[in-house]
Design a protein around this motif. Structure first.
Motif, PDB file in Angstrom:
ATOM      1  N   VAL A 208      63.591 -90.233  11.163  1.00  0.00           N
ATOM      2  CA  VAL A 208      63.896 -90.520   9.775  1.00  0.00           C
ATOM      3  C   VAL A 208      65.406 -90.530   9.571  1.00  0.00           C
ATOM      4  O   VAL A 208      66.136 -89.718  10.164  1.00  0.00           O
ATOM      5  N   ASP A 209      65.878 -91.438   8.748  1.00  0.00           N
ATOM      6  CA  ASP A 209      67.293 -91.480   8.387  1.00  0.00           C
ATOM      7  C   ASP A 209      67.569 -90.321   7.412  1.00  0.00           C
ATOM      8  O   ASP A 209      66.960 -90.263   6.336  1.00  0.00           O
ATOM      9  N   PRO A 210      68.446 -89.385   7.752  1.00  0.00           N
ATOM     10  CA  PRO A 210      68.727 -88.270   6.850  1.00  0.00           C
ATOM     11  C   PRO A 210      69.137 -88.723   5.456  1.00  0.00           C
ATOM     12  O   PRO A 210      68.822 -88.058   4.467  1.00  0.00           O
ATOM     13  N   GLY A 211      69.834 -89.871   5.369  1.00  0.00           N
ATOM     14  CA  GLY A 211      70.246 -90.384   4.068  1.00  0.00           C
ATOM     15  C   GLY A 211      69.049 -90.716   3.181  1.00  0.00           C
ATOM     16  O   GLY A 211      69.096 -90.532   1.957  1.00  0.00           O
ATOM     17  N   THR A 212      67.977 -91.210   3.790  1.00  0.00           N
ATOM     18  CA  THR A 212      66.765 -91.517   3.033  1.00  0.00           C
ATOM     19  C   THR A 212      66.171 -90.243   2.427  1.00  0.00           C
ATOM     20  O   THR A 212      65.750 -90.233   1.266  1.00  0.00           O
ATOM     21  N   VAL A 213      66.169 -89.183   3.203  1.00  0.00           N
ATOM     22  CA  VAL A 213      65.640 -87.903   2.717  1.00  0.00           C
ATOM     23  C   VAL A 213      66.516 -87.375   1.588  1.00  0.00           C
ATOM     24  O   VAL A 213      66.017 -86.911   0.559  1.00  0.00           O
TER      25      VAL A 213
END
Length: 512
Positions: free
Chosen positions: A494-499
């Motif tokens: 998962v892209d941390p920015g998405t979280v």
């Protein structure tokens, strides 16, 4: 006195009255349960059949009282025959355990045996009086050992295999006992204790081996005076499956109308696990069947259905379209499409650990919002587990570090990022962390099952890898009435920015 305090006092008095009524109904229902068949209390013939030398072997154990739960609603008294039901079928009350209204009495003598059947769940809660367990007729490991002492033990060695007469019920002086007679026939089991999807239905097998014996042959090494639940666990080290067992045991206790929390006997040979901490907290005591020596007799025994037969598990394959609502709302306006039962159960877990309950249903963070990140780590769970857990989020550590940096620089209200390493926390600490969280985030995994104890305003954010796209926690959140969000991945990265972006939106919804 303020209006708020007056309302709170009224609620507490109402709950106290309900508890008193449930105790009254327990004793009155048991005193009249067999009146239509033999005009006797099911316990009325107990004393004459106790041999004098057995008197000193009766054991009185402390039984914990039921706590007062803000989400508690009365559990309907079962119908008096096998045709009437108290609520329309199917309803959310039925799915979540308040539909065991079909009463069946296959045997009444000096001892007795009966079941309460739910057409919706296709499951039965059975109970009996003057029931004897002959442990030498149950083939399984002793159970309760330290995990390190049983590494490599096979599962088939831990699940029980019953011989005829592993359990027996007192037929009284009038029962001849010249030929073997079982308490139920196979057609009864096929209708009311079905195999379903379970390859090895241990409770069905147990009931099928209950034999009726003559009163003159009914002697015991030990008597258990208090109501006792018999439980066979399957996935005893997995939190999700274990919570289904906890829920089934809780529902069984409430449906039967027990005045206090029952004692539990594990009829399996599993070793000890950290999850036993919650069994001990929820119920009055736990003990393993093979820890008894000789024969043991129960004044009142309850056979808890398998956890696989609860809505928590059935909801994975059936469309249980129920949403969570407050008990106060449902008390004022009953709705067959809503339930407060799962919230009631979550409060039961918190109360069992002595944690404060959410009476006013209001959260006012003093030192900021807790964002709990439930994480997975390697751990040894049972004898056949290598200690390596399956990765659900390949870059979990990277996500955690990014969230930690984001939380420290967030321009809104204060955010406390909680590192939820549940494998290193006691069960009480895990439940407390869930209760204290404003937001719970984590990859799909059993640890998220703890959201059954989350407060009503808690927001859930689940990160779901493509190979674990299952509805467990979305359903629990819906049945609890929680705000649920999901990030569905392609793969397990998962892209941390998405979280972070998802969390920013959630925090804004909390006024932060």
């Amino acid at each position: 006195m303020s209006k708020r305090n007056t309302l709170l006092l009224k609620i507490l008095l109402f709950l106290f009255a309900l508890n008193s009524i449930s105790i009254f109904f327990y004793f009155t229902s048991h005193s009249s349960s067999s009146s239509h068949s033999n005009n006797t209390h099911p316990f009325s013939n107990i004393r004459p059949f106790i041999q004098p030398q057995q008197q000193h072997q009766q054991h009185q154990r402390f039984s914990k009282p039921w706590p007062i739960l803000p989400s508690y609603l009365p559990w309907s008294r079962p119908s008096r025959n096998n045709t009437n039901v108290l609520v329309p079928l199917p309803s959310c009350e039925d799915y979540f355990g308040n539909g065991f209204t079909c009463r069946l009495e296959p045997f009444t003598g000096a001892g007795w045996f009966r079941c309460w059947h739910s057409e919706t769940l296709q499951s039965s809660i059975c109970e009996g009086g003057r029931v004897r367990m002959v442990v030498d007729r149950i083939r399984m490991a002793k159970g309760g050992e330290e995990l390190k002492d049983v590494i490599g033990r096979k599962e088939e060695d831990e699940l029980p295999v019953f011989q005829n007469g592993a359990f027996e019920v007192d037929g009284g002086e009038d029962f001849s006992g010249n030929e073997e007679k079982m308490v139920v026939e196979h057609d009864f089991l096929d209708r009311y204790v079905r195999n379903g999807e379970v390859m090895m239905h241990t409770m069905r097998d147990l009931i099928s081996k209950i034999r009726i014996v003559a009163g003159k042959d009914f002697s015991c090494h030990e008597w258990i005076e208090e109501p006792t639940l018999l439980v066979t666990r399957f996935e005893y080290a997995n939190l999700f499956h274990t919570i289904t067992d906890w829920y089934s045991a809780y529902v069984s206790s409430r449906v039967i109308g027990l005045p206090n929390r029952p004692h539990v006997v594990f009829v399996d040979g599993h070793c000890m696990t950290p999850l036993e901490e919650t069994w001990k907290a929820l119920f009055s005591s736990i003990r393993y069947a093979k820890n008894f020596s000789g024969t043991v007799c129960f004044r009142h025994v309850i056979l808890s259905p398998l956890g696989y037969e609860t809505a928590l598990f059935k909801g994975l394959t059936e469309d249980i379209s129920c949403s969570g609502a407050s008990a106060q709302e449902l008390w004022q306006k009953p709705d067959n499409h809503k339930t407060a039962r799962l919230s009631e159960f979550g409060e039961m877990i918190k109360a069992a650990f002595g944690l404060p309950l959410n009476i006013r249903n209001v959260r006012k963070p003093v030192s900021g919002h807790n964002v709990l990140f439930v994480r997975r780590e390697d751990y040894l769970a049972h004898p056949r587990h290598g200690g390596k857990v399956e990765s659900r989020l390949s870059n979990e550590q990277e996500v955690y570090e990014s969230l930690k940096s984001w939380a420290s620089d967030y321009n809104g209200c204060k955010i406390n990022l909680v590192n939820g390493l549940f494998a290193h926390m006691s069960m009480k600490e895990q439940v407390r962390a869930i209760q204290d969280a404003s937001v719970i985030i984590g990859a799909h995994g059993a640890g998220l099952t703890h959201i059954v104890s989350a407060l009503p305003e808690t927001v859930i954010l689940e990160i779901i890898a493509s190979q674990f796209r299952r509805p467990h926690f979305a359903y629990i959140a819906r049945w609890k009435g929680l705000d649920y969000h999901a990030i569905n991945l392609v793969g397990s990265h998962v892209d941390p920015g998405t979280v972070i972006n998802e969390l920013i939106s959630i925090m804004k919804s909390l006024g932060c």
